[in-house]
Enzyme design. Structure first.
Site, short mmCIF file in Angstrom:
data_model
loop_
_atom_site.label_atom_id
_atom_site.label_comp_id
_atom_site.label_asym_id
_atom_site.label_seq_id
_atom_site.Cartn_x
_atom_site.Cartn_y
_atom_site.Cartn_z
N ASN A 109 0.83 -1.21 0.00
CA ASN A 109 0.00 0.00 0.00
C ASN A 109 0.86 1.26 0.00
O ASN A 109 0.58 2.23 -0.72
CB ASN A 109 -0.92 0.01 1.23
CG ASN A 109 -2.10 -0.93 1.09
OD1 ASN A 109 -2.49 -1.29 -0.02
ND2 ASN A 109 -2.67 -1.34 2.21
N TYR A 155 7.59 -12.34 11.32
CA TYR A 155 8.38 -11.10 11.26
C TYR A 155 9.53 -11.24 10.27
O TYR A 155 9.68 -10.41 9.36
CB TYR A 155 8.91 -10.77 12.66
CG TYR A 155 9.61 -9.44 12.74
CD1 TYR A 155 8.92 -8.24 12.60
CD2 TYR A 155 10.99 -9.37 12.98
CE1 TYR A 155 9.57 -7.01 12.69
CE2 TYR A 155 11.64 -8.15 13.08
CZ TYR A 155 10.94 -6.98 12.93
OH TYR A 155 11.58 -5.77 13.01
#
Length: 346
Positions: A109, A155
């Protein structure tokens, strides 16, 4: 959108994750340099308290949003820093799917936002992409030794995927993307309960609790003071030529966990002792950055030694914990509704 003059003194800069530990220091430094700063944060692990003083600055504005949602910023942007992701194991493992999507969908995004604005983009990656390294110290050309299905993978693999998105965007010519691989960082605004080794030891010592060492304590880490890291991030963002590869940012000074524990105990008057617990799965045994590239490209290297940065961090935690205890006393007296204060001071 027509290209703007990137050399102008005042830039409009978006800092995603700007209310977090590193992000809040970055926002302050960018404001000090005369820029306009838009801080975007969901407050999942960031804190309004970290940017409270900045809210009064005329060139600072705040947007509360998760980067996993579509981002629409109308103000023309010159630069975008992406620091939006939980960075300590207890927090990123609390919702591993969201952690992974933050690095993948969220970075996507922001890259699309950077493309629309023709903004330079900097991705905060991590030394965790090297996993439990078989090469020491770690250079940027090392591909790493990572468990892609373990409890830390949300992660580690998320950040590796974010790097892929950045370099694919760079090769496609759509975004001027840069990637910083950040090693262990410490300083004010760390959350007292975030599970990182420096904050763990300091809080335990200040509370006269045993310092918990996982494993033997012979595993090593390198600790970079937050002001040094922020300077490196800004230099990487403003580097005239894109490095076209990741750049390690960290302090090459290497300490065992036991050495750190003993140093903390030497700086705090405490009754704390040291206790040992089992080493978590996939916890790296050695970690130290090779910063040759950062020196050559950015003329950057850390200036604050651990012996200098640690007392400043201890002082901040001592004040933060005192505020916490005072608030808890007021809560018990019935003057206000109870609140989870730890999440508000880090």
């Amino acid at each position: 959108m027509a290209k703007r003059n990137r050399a102008k003194h005042e830039k409009v800069i978006l800092v995603a994750g700007g209310a977090g530990f590193v992000g809040s220091h970055l926002c302050a430094a960018l404001l000090d340099r005369g820029n306009r700063v838009i801080c975007l944060d969901s407050y999942l692990t960031g804190s309004p308290a970290n940017v409270d003083a900045l809210q009064r600055h005329p060139k600072f504005s705040m947007v509360e949003q998760d980067i996993c949602d579509e981002i629409d910023i109308e103000v023309p942007l010159d630069q975008i820093y992406n620091l939006a992701c939980p960075a300590s194991p207890p927090h990123y493992q609390a919702d591993p799917i969201h952690t992974m999507m933050t690095s993948v969908a969220g970075t996507g995004n922001l890259l699309r936002l950077a493309e629309r604005h023709e903004a330079v983009f900097l991705q905060a990656s991590t030394s965790e992409i090297y996993g439990d390294p078989e090469k020491h110290p770690q250079q940027e050309d090392y591909w790493g030794h990572v468990n892609c299905t373990g409890p830390r993978a949300c992660y580690d693999e998320g950040k590796r995927a974010a790097e892929t998105l950045c370099f694919d965007s760079l090769r496609a010519g759509s975004v001027d993307a840069r990637v910083a691989r950040i090693f262990n960082t410490y300083g004010p605004h760390m959350r007292p309960n975030d599970g990182r080794i420096v904050s763990n030891f300091i809080v335990q010592a200040l509370n006269n609790e045993p310092l918990t060492i996982y494993g033997s304590g012979e595993q090593t880490r390198s600790f970079c003071y937050v002001s040094d890291l922020v300077e490196g991030l800004i230099r990487l963002m403003n580097c005239t030529l894109n490095p076209e590869g990741a750049v390690n940012l960290g302090n090459p000074g290497e300490f065992t966990v036991m050495e750190l524990a003993e140093l903390v105990l030497s700086k705090i008057k405490t009754t704390s002792s040291i206790v040992h617990a089992p080493l978590p799965e996939d916890d790296p045994l050695r970690r130290r950055p090779d910063i040759t590239r950062a020196k050559a490209l950015l003329d950057w290297e850390p200036k604050v030694p651990l012996t200098e940065g640690l007392p400043q961090t201890i002082s901040w935690f001592r004040t933060a914990l005192a505020k916490n205890r005072a608030t808890e006393r007021r809560n018990r007296s019935g003057h206000q509704q109870p609140a989870t204060v730890l999440s508000q001071i880090g």
